[in-house]
Enzyme design. Sequence first.
Site, short mmCIF file in Angstrom:
data_model
loop_
_atom_site.label_atom_id
_atom_site.label_comp_id
_atom_site.label_asym_id
_atom_site.label_seq_id
_atom_site.Cartn_x
_atom_site.Cartn_y
_atom_site.Cartn_z
N SER A 197 -96.44 -20.31 -38.93
CA SER A 197 -96.45 -20.68 -37.51
C SER A 197 -95.84 -22.08 -37.36
O SER A 197 -96.31 -23.03 -38.00
CB SER A 197 -97.90 -20.67 -37.02
OG SER A 197 -97.95 -21.04 -35.68
N HIS A 199 -95.81 -24.42 -35.12
CA HIS A 199 -96.49 -25.62 -34.59
C HIS A 199 -97.43 -26.28 -35.59
O HIS A 199 -97.99 -27.34 -35.31
CB HIS A 199 -97.21 -25.30 -33.27
CG HIS A 199 -98.47 -24.50 -33.37
ND1 HIS A 199 -99.70 -25.05 -33.18
CD2 HIS A 199 -98.68 -23.20 -33.63
CE1 HIS A 199 -100.64 -24.10 -33.30
NE2 HIS A 199 -100.03 -22.97 -33.58
N CYS A 325 -110.08 -23.21 -31.82
CA CYS A 325 -110.84 -22.57 -30.75
C CYS A 325 -112.02 -23.44 -30.33
O CYS A 325 -112.43 -23.44 -29.19
CB CYS A 325 -111.39 -21.22 -31.19
SG CYS A 325 -110.35 -20.41 -32.38
N1 PLP Z 1 -104.28 -18.69 -39.13
C1 PLP Z 1 -104.71 -19.94 -39.40
C2 PLP Z 1 -105.28 -20.26 -40.73
C3 PLP Z 1 -104.61 -20.93 -38.42
O1 PLP Z 1 -105.05 -22.16 -38.68
C4 PLP Z 1 -104.05 -20.59 -37.15
C5 PLP Z 1 -103.96 -21.61 -36.08
O2 PLP Z 1 -104.93 -22.12 -35.59
C6 PLP Z 1 -103.63 -19.28 -36.95
C7 PLP Z 1 -103.75 -18.36 -37.95
C8 PLP Z 1 -103.05 -18.86 -35.63
O3 PLP Z 1 -101.73 -19.31 -35.49
P1 PLP Z 1 -101.05 -19.41 -34.04
O4 PLP Z 1 -101.68 -20.56 -33.35
O5 PLP Z 1 -99.60 -19.64 -34.34
O6 PLP Z 1 -101.27 -18.11 -33.36
#
Ligand code: PLP
Length: 381
Positions: A197, A199, A325
């Site tokens: 991801s 960001h 979250c």
């Molecule tokens: N998996 C993990 C370990 C994460 O830290 C996050 C982000 O908070 C995600 C998945 C979700 O990614 P995205 O924010 O790009 O949907």
Amino acid sequence: MRVYLDNAATTKIAPEVLEAMLPFMREHYGNPSSIHAQGRRAKAAIERARKIVAQHLNASIGEIFFTSGGTESNNMAIKCAIRDLGVTRIISSPIEHHCILHTLEDLPQNIEVEMVKILEDGKVDYEDLENRLKSGTDKTLVSLMYANNEIGVLLDLKRVSDLCAEHSAYFHTDSVQTMGHFPMDVKSFPVHFMSGSAHKFHGPKGVGFIYINQDSQIKSFLQGGAQERNMRAGTENIYGIIGLAKAFEMAIEEMDQRRTHIQEIRSNLAKGLLENFENIRFNTDWEGESLYTVLNVSFPPSEHADLLLLNLDIAGISASGGSACSSGSEKGSHVIEALQGKTDRKNIRFSFSHYNTAEEIDFLLEALKKIVTPKNSEVTQ
Ligand code: PLP
């Protein structure tokens, strides 16, 4: 002064990344599916971005698909493995990100979901994983995160991928927190699905990718047009993809310097906390192997610790209580609860980037002294 120590939730976009994206917002706005010159230009830019990502993972370009981020990539891996590969059993863990846990909760009833045992420090109990893989005849997908976003515990990828290979299970790893922070070579460990991801490594929000090993023949998760070689319908987030590739390239090129700097900052904070406050514990193995961008600190219970996050925020410091979250709220963390049960200690995640400075850590320590009682203090706050 504002100090941003919530880089596991999201990172600041690098100025160079923004610069690379702007022409694709202003001028090169063609739809990559259009066959005219502007469309072809957009398409070529996406393919260049794909090549950059593939090269840095030692993958082939046909194994990289752009998505809207980690959540979509993780949903895709799990749901498509069930739909297209005949998977009927998933082995995962209780400390995964909510985008995995909530996906697992919502699967059809005929899919068996098992949670591997997690040890007190957050590490996977590999023997338990092996025993589970040995038992049962169902086609299995193991879904375990490379680094935990709250406490930074790392998975032994090679060990898990070897176990999966030995027992003919598919292996998916949520590598959102490690992408751009650790070298990744998909040839050195067999993995079927891996997510990233932008960001989380100073790229834009709302764009990510999934690596799908060429032997895992799944079909599109989203139905519609033929984008991403029929694997992900929808007009491409072209400037997002350009930004992702630029940010990824920079993260790989600067990885060693960034890592040295971040590790120094993190260890200064850990040492400063131990020096200045009583009864500090760490939920991150900061002196051992861990995701170096994270330091999860456990403060002893006290009336001041209760509103620690809020008070830090007022003092100009952004940190979090757990995953994004619950970032900024005082909500407990499912990861800490899975490891320690209900606790009255206050767990705060500080997470760093190469933009953080030693002065910011000093500022944080000074702010903390005013919020929680420092060692040898006569003053009751
Ligand atoms: N998996 C993990 C370990 C994460 O830290 C996050 C982000 O908070 C995600 C998945 C979700 O990614 P995205 O924010 O790009 O949907």
